[in-house]
Design a protein around this motif. Structure first.
Motif, PDB file in Angstrom:
ATOM      1  N   LEU A 259      40.387  29.430  40.100  1.00 53.98           N
ATOM      2  CA  LEU A 259      40.116  30.651  40.574  1.00 53.98           C
ATOM      3  C   LEU A 259      40.762  31.645  39.878  1.00 53.98           C
ATOM      4  CD1 LEU A 259      39.889  30.401  44.467  1.00 53.98           C
ATOM      5  CD2 LEU A 259      38.054  30.119  42.681  1.00 53.98           C
ATOM      6  N   ILE A 260      41.773  31.535  39.092  1.00 47.79           N
ATOM      7  CA  ILE A 260      42.602  32.666  38.362  1.00 47.79           C
ATOM      8  C   ILE A 260      42.005  33.086  37.095  1.00 47.79           C
ATOM      9  CG2 ILE A 260      44.619  33.175  37.247  1.00 47.79           C
ATOM     10  CD1 ILE A 260      46.036  31.700  39.284  1.00 47.79           C
ATOM     11  N   LEU A 261      41.221  31.730  36.288  1.00 50.45           N
ATOM     12  CA  LEU A 261      40.570  32.212  35.246  1.00 50.45           C
ATOM     13  C   LEU A 261      39.447  33.124  35.206  1.00 50.45           C
ATOM     14  CD1 LEU A 261      40.482  31.568  32.025  1.00 50.45           C
ATOM     15  CD2 LEU A 261      39.007  29.527  32.525  1.00 50.45           C
TER      16      LEU A 261
ATOM     17  N   PHE B 228      44.735  51.540  30.399  1.00 50.92           N
ATOM     18  CA  PHE B 228      44.542  50.343  29.626  1.00 50.92           C
ATOM     19  C   PHE B 228      45.814  49.495  29.948  1.00 50.92           C
ATOM     20  CE2 PHE B 228      45.175  47.737  25.636  1.00 50.92           C
ATOM     21  CZ  PHE B 228      44.000  47.532  25.329  1.00 50.92           C
ATOM     22  N   GLU B 229      47.043  49.918  30.046  1.00 46.68           N
ATOM     23  CA  GLU B 229      48.122  49.159  30.451  1.00 46.68           C
ATOM     24  C   GLU B 229      48.083  48.527  31.731  1.00 46.68           C
ATOM     25  OE1 GLU B 229      51.759  47.252  29.978  1.00 46.68           O
ATOM     26  OE2 GLU B 229      50.386  48.077  28.503  1.00 46.68           O
ATOM     27  N   ILE B 230      47.273  49.237  32.836  1.00 47.73           N
ATOM     28  CA  ILE B 230      47.210  48.769  34.014  1.00 47.73           C
ATOM     29  C   ILE B 230      46.177  47.587  34.260  1.00 47.73           C
ATOM     30  CG2 ILE B 230      46.396  49.661  36.596  1.00 47.73           C
ATOM     31  CD1 ILE B 230      47.630  52.193  35.928  1.00 47.73           C
ATOM     32  N   PHE B 231      45.244  47.896  33.530  1.00 51.39           N
ATOM     33  CA  PHE B 231      43.957  46.787  33.365  1.00 51.39           C
ATOM     34  C   PHE B 231      44.552  45.554  32.814  1.00 51.39           C
ATOM     35  CE2 PHE B 231      40.981  50.058  34.708  1.00 51.39           C
ATOM     36  CZ  PHE B 231      39.689  49.259  35.332  1.00 51.39           C
ATOM     37  N   ASP B 232      45.353  45.764  31.730  1.00 55.59           N
ATOM     38  CA  ASP B 232      45.850  44.626  30.948  1.00 55.59           C
ATOM     39  C   ASP B 232      46.675  43.799  31.894  1.00 55.59           C
ATOM     40  OD1 ASP B 232      45.839  43.090  28.580  1.00 55.59           O
ATOM     41  OD2 ASP B 232      48.128  43.795  28.574  1.00 55.59           O
ATOM     42  N   LYS B 233      47.778  44.343  32.790  1.00 56.51           N
ATOM     43  CA  LYS B 233      48.558  43.778  33.606  1.00 56.51           C
ATOM     44  C   LYS B 233      47.844  43.172  34.505  1.00 56.51           C
ATOM     45  CE  LYS B 233      52.785  46.496  32.648  1.00 56.51           C
ATOM     46  NZ  LYS B 233      53.724  47.325  33.171  1.00 56.51           N
ATOM     47  N   ALA B 234      46.810  44.061  35.223  1.00 61.93           N
ATOM     48  CA  ALA B 234      45.939  43.218  36.247  1.00 61.93           C
ATOM     49  C   ALA B 234      45.374  41.862  35.991  1.00 61.93           C
ATOM     50  CB  ALA B 234      44.745  44.407  36.775  1.00 61.93           C
ATOM     51  N   SER B 235      44.892  41.951  34.636  1.00 65.89           N
ATOM     52  CA  SER B 235      44.211  40.560  34.178  1.00 65.89           C
ATOM     53  C   SER B 235      45.432  39.486  33.988  1.00 65.89           C
ATOM     54  CB  SER B 235      43.495  40.883  32.804  1.00 65.89           C
ATOM     55  OG  SER B 235      44.402  41.143  31.952  1.00 65.89           O
TER      56      SER B 235
ATOM     57  N   GLY C 102      50.191  44.012  38.330  1.00 68.34           N
ATOM     58  CA  GLY C 102      49.139  44.720  37.864  1.00 68.34           C
ATOM     59  C   GLY C 102      48.023  45.047  38.870  1.00 68.34           C
ATOM     60  N   SER C 103      47.636  43.958  39.501  1.00 73.11           N
ATOM     61  CA  SER C 103      46.447  44.089  40.467  1.00 73.11           C
ATOM     62  C   SER C 103      46.810  45.030  41.303  1.00 73.11           C
ATOM     63  CB  SER C 103      46.372  42.496  40.888  1.00 73.11           C
ATOM     64  OG  SER C 103      45.727  41.792  39.902  1.00 73.11           O
TER      65      SER C 103
ATOM     66  N   THR D  38      43.060  38.720  43.435  1.00 68.47           N
ATOM     67  CA  THR D  38      44.184  38.015  42.795  1.00 68.47           C
ATOM     68  C   THR D  38      45.479  38.304  43.621  1.00 68.47           C
ATOM     69  OG1 THR D  38      43.586  39.130  40.454  1.00 68.47           O
ATOM     70  CG2 THR D  38      45.714  38.428  40.703  1.00 68.47           C
ATOM     71  N   VAL D  39      45.521  39.373  44.325  1.00 68.38           N
ATOM     72  CA  VAL D  39      46.699  39.401  45.392  1.00 68.38           C
ATOM     73  C   VAL D  39      46.570  38.576  46.474  1.00 68.38           C
ATOM     74  CG1 VAL D  39      47.723  41.050  47.035  1.00 68.38           C
ATOM     75  CG2 VAL D  39      47.015  41.980  44.793  1.00 68.38           C
ATOM     76  N   LEU D  40      45.333  38.349  46.967  1.00 62.57           N
ATOM     77  CA  LEU D  40      45.224  37.475  48.099  1.00 62.57           C
ATOM     78  C   LEU D  40      45.461  36.020  47.649  1.00 62.57           C
ATOM     79  CD1 LEU D  40      41.955  38.955  49.937  1.00 62.57           C
ATOM     80  CD2 LEU D  40      44.353  38.966  50.446  1.00 62.57           C
ATOM     81  N   LEU D  41      45.260  35.694  46.592  1.00 62.67           N
ATOM     82  CA  LEU D  41      45.492  34.150  46.115  1.00 62.67           C
ATOM     83  C   LEU D  41      46.907  33.685  46.298  1.00 62.67           C
ATOM     84  CD1 LEU D  41      43.166  34.015  43.011  1.00 62.67           C
ATOM     85  CD2 LEU D  41      42.957  32.810  45.229  1.00 62.67           C
ATOM     86  N   LEU D  42      47.800  34.842  46.410  1.00 62.50           N
ATOM     87  CA  LEU D  42      49.227  34.436  46.636  1.00 62.50           C
ATOM     88  C   LEU D  42      49.378  33.422  47.796  1.00 62.50           C
ATOM     89  CD1 LEU D  42      50.931  37.912  46.076  1.00 62.50           C
ATOM     90  CD2 LEU D  42      51.104  35.614  44.552  1.00 62.50           C
ATOM     91  N   GLY D  43      48.419  33.575  48.962  1.00 66.35           N
ATOM     92  CA  GLY D  43      48.616  32.744  50.067  1.00 66.35           C
ATOM     93  C   GLY D  43      47.828  31.796  50.208  1.00 66.35           C
TER      94      GLY D  43
END
Length: 677
Positions: free
Chosen positions: A109-111, A136-143, A148-149, A169-174
């Motif tokens: 699911l991450i890809l 630009f930096e925030i989006f790049d880190k979020a990906s 970043g998310s 992305t954050v919820l996938l931690l659990g």
């Protein structure tokens, strides 16, 4: 030719063609032969992969542009589908497989989320308004990860489509925690072959008769050796045959075959032996009466009246008011005018038929008159606690009428890990009314009696055909079985005085075979459970019947073996399924939102950094942007907030300035135009 006044820009399609060597306008000299050979056989696999991905991303087909993301989502869904209630089969490392599947499901699911956020990054800067360069930096880190998310969620305030990807992305931690609780590996039983169990319909043991020379062709009436061997452990010191396999596991006392650790049989019918006991203490009356002392140890077998000495006894009598009272528990009164107590009767078994003529007492039964042709019907009376003191205290004895009878049982049997169990679903007795079947004739020249049992034993369960013999046995087999119980029915246990050892007097119905033996243990003496003992005796006889090789047959059942299954706790799978659905929704929404960008000059870049290289910023803008990123105050010094916007046909638009990129096809020009790097 370059169009005057308009710089050339390398679009996504142009860059893809350049990478693949398809640009026919590049004025580049051909490589040497050696270089061509090295290029042809190059093992630079990463470059080949990236080139292939660039071609897919530059495709006009939406499916091809997002092929790998779609496949990734499908793989995640398939891994979750594999976590259903299904056997692990030959996988001996089931837990490892489940862990791998859950990891693949979450990682797959991450890809698509990362690639979709990356594509939305270029759409963010390709919009109608200029955006903060820090975006630009925030989006790049979020990906790339969770931190970043989180920043992207705060930056967009949850109002952008990219915020959905950041939230996923954050919820996938659990998700791993839920996957750990989703599956369990219990064992289930599956059919793996057949098991067999024996049963008997017609009991026909191989009998070997003995003959006496002066008795002609009439065989001697004796107990069958198999019946005698099966029942004798229940007569005296031993408390019956114990079928145990260790601990509380009970073995089957008959042929049984189970190729696996568990077998089950559907209900089946067989010829068996049943028992029952009923309290008859109300028939006893306490009295002191003169009587024939047939129960004392010194008296012999039946004969003339002088065989039994006369005397007076006190205790509980059967038929106390008749001319022939029978003492069931009591003591002998010494005839010397004193109150001295003589020999004491602790236990007595009294069959309700005479021996050897088999004439009925009380009509042959008190509580079981409905049974036809029972094996045994006898009274068993014991002192209240099995001691002489309870007799002297005139305590009411334990008195029961017990019977053994042929019957047809419907059983449901099972065998598991060495333990045999059966459930009796139905029992049918022989209740047909017939004339008294025993025939006895005294031999005129010998002290013997000719006995015969008229007819065979036949039992027909309900709905069974009466064309055949049904369930039963022959008349000779019935005689052999009945005679085996004559050894202790009737019998007595007496004691000379309270301090003496008890003795058991057996074979008392025989004229010349009466014997007695010391008692170390007796299952017939209270406080032992006579009812339970009769059930075990009946079971021993029933096991003998279904074990006879000349009579039994096999009933086929199912053999089961344990198989590990994956059990899904669907409540815990709700969260991973929700993540899968959100990922699909986010991917589809991104594809729809960015479909126009892909068909235009901009292209589908996703997480690629190539646009940042192609549309590079000039030196003065880079300096100003660096100050903005490194300054502690956005209002101090020369730093100022830089906003950027990406226009594929014009390059980066920085804080109102139009910065364009040189064309990749420019030739014979060593100096770039102003504003280009």
């Amino acid at each position: 030719m370059q169009t005057p006044g308009r710089p050339l820009v390398a679009s996504r399609q142009t860059f893809s063609r350049t990478l693949s060597g398809l640009d026919e306008h590049c004025d580049v000299p051909p490589p040497s032969y050696r270089a061509s050979v090295r290029e042809r056989f190059s093992l630079d696999i990463p470059r080949r992969i990236e080139r292939k991905l660039a071609q897919y991303n530059a495709s006009k087909s939406i499916f091809k542009r997002w092929l790998f993301e779609i496949v990734s989502v499908i793989i995640s869904a398939l891994c979750m589908a594999l976590l259903q209630n299904r056997p692990l089969g030959k996988w001996s490392f089931g837990l490892t497989i489940i862990t791998v599947l859950s990891k693949i499901a979450s990682a797959a699911l991450i890809l698509p989320i990362s690639e979709a956020i990356g594509q939305l990054k270029w759409s963010w800067f390709h919009g109608k308004e200029s955006k903060d360069a820090l975006d630009f930096e925030i989006f790049d880190k979020a990906s790339r990860g969770v931190w970043g998310s989180i920043l992207l969620l705060f930056r967009t305030k949850g109002k952008s489509l990219a915020a959905l990807g950041a939230m996923i992305t954050v919820l996938l931690l659990g998700i791993d925690t839920f996957f750990q609780q989703v599956t369990d590996l219990p064992e289930r039983w599956t059919v793996r072959g057949e098991g067999s169990i024996s049963r008997t319909i017609q009991y026909q043991p191989a009998s070997v008769y003995t003959f006496q020379s002066d008795m002609g062709d009439s065989p001697m009436t004796t107990a069958g050796p198999d019946v005698r061997g099966a029942l004798s452990p229940y007569f005296y010191d031993q408390n019956g045959t114990q079928y145990t396999a260790g601990g509380n596991n009970t073995q089957a006392g008959f042929p049984l075959s189970c190729p696996t650790s568990q077998c089950e049989w559907s209900p089946y019918q067989l010829l068996s032996v049943c028992s029952a006991c009923v309290d008859v203490s109300s028939l006893l009356t306490y009295a002191c009466l003169p009587m024939k002392m047939d129960w004392i140890r010194s008296s012999m077998g039946p004969g003339t009246e002088n065989t039994y000495p006369n005397g007076t006894a006190c205790g509980y009598f059967l038929n106390a008011t008749s001319v022939a009272p029978v003492l069931m528990s009591g003591y002998r009164v010494v005839d010397n005018g004193s109150s001295e107590i003589g020999e004491t009767l602790l236990m007595r078994t009294l069959p309700l038929v005479t021996n050897p003529r088999r004439e009925g007492l009380y009509g042959g039964s008190i509580n079981f008159k409905h049974l036809n042709g029972p094996i045994l019907d006898a009274l068993i009376v014991s002192a209240a606690d099995g001691s002489a003191e309870s007799v002297y205290r005139k305590e009411l004895p334990v008195a029961q009428e017990c019977m053994l009878s042929w019957c047809v049982k419907t059983l449901r049997s099972s065998y598991s890990w060495g333990t045999y169990k059966e459930v009796v679903e139905d029992t049918v007795f022989n209740t047909s009314k017939t004339e008294f079947r025993w025939l006895a004739i005294d031999h005129p020249n010998h002290k013997s009696t000719y006995m015969e049992y008229a007819g065979n034993i036949s039992i027909y369960p309900p709905n069974a055909s009466r064309d055949g013999p049904g369930y039963g046995l022959s008349n000779n087999t019935q005689i052999e079985t009945v005679v085996a119980l004559d050894e202790i029915f009737p019998s007595m246990i007496t004691i000379a005085n309270a301090a003496a050892k008890p003795f058991m007097k057996v074979k008392t119905s025989f004229r010349d075979k009466v014997v007695f033996r010391p008692v170390t243990f007796s299952p017939w003496l209270a406080p032992n459970n006579v009812t339970n003992h009769m059930e075990r005796l009946a079971m021993a006889l029933a096991n003998l019947v279904r074990s006879d090789p000349n009579s039994n047959e096999l009933v086929i059942g199912q053999a089961f073996a344990p198989e590990t299954y994956v059990k899904v706790h669907w409540g815990w799978l709700t969260f991973p399924l929700a993540m899968l659905i959100l990922c699909i929704v986010f991917l589809v929404a991104t594809i729809i939102k960015t479909s126009n960008d892909a068909t235009g000059d901009f292209g589908t870049w996703k997480t690629s950094a190539m646009p940042a290289l192609i549309y590079s910023l000039p030196q003065d803008v880079r300096n100003n942007l660096t100050k903005t990123l490194t300054s502690r105050s956005t209002t101090g010094g020369d730093a100022k907030k830089v906003k950027i916007r990406l226009l594929p046909d014009q390059g980066w638009r920085v804080s109102g300035q139009m910065i364009t990129s040189p064309t990749l096809s420019r030739r014979n020009n060593t100096q770039p135009p102003p504003g280009w790097v």
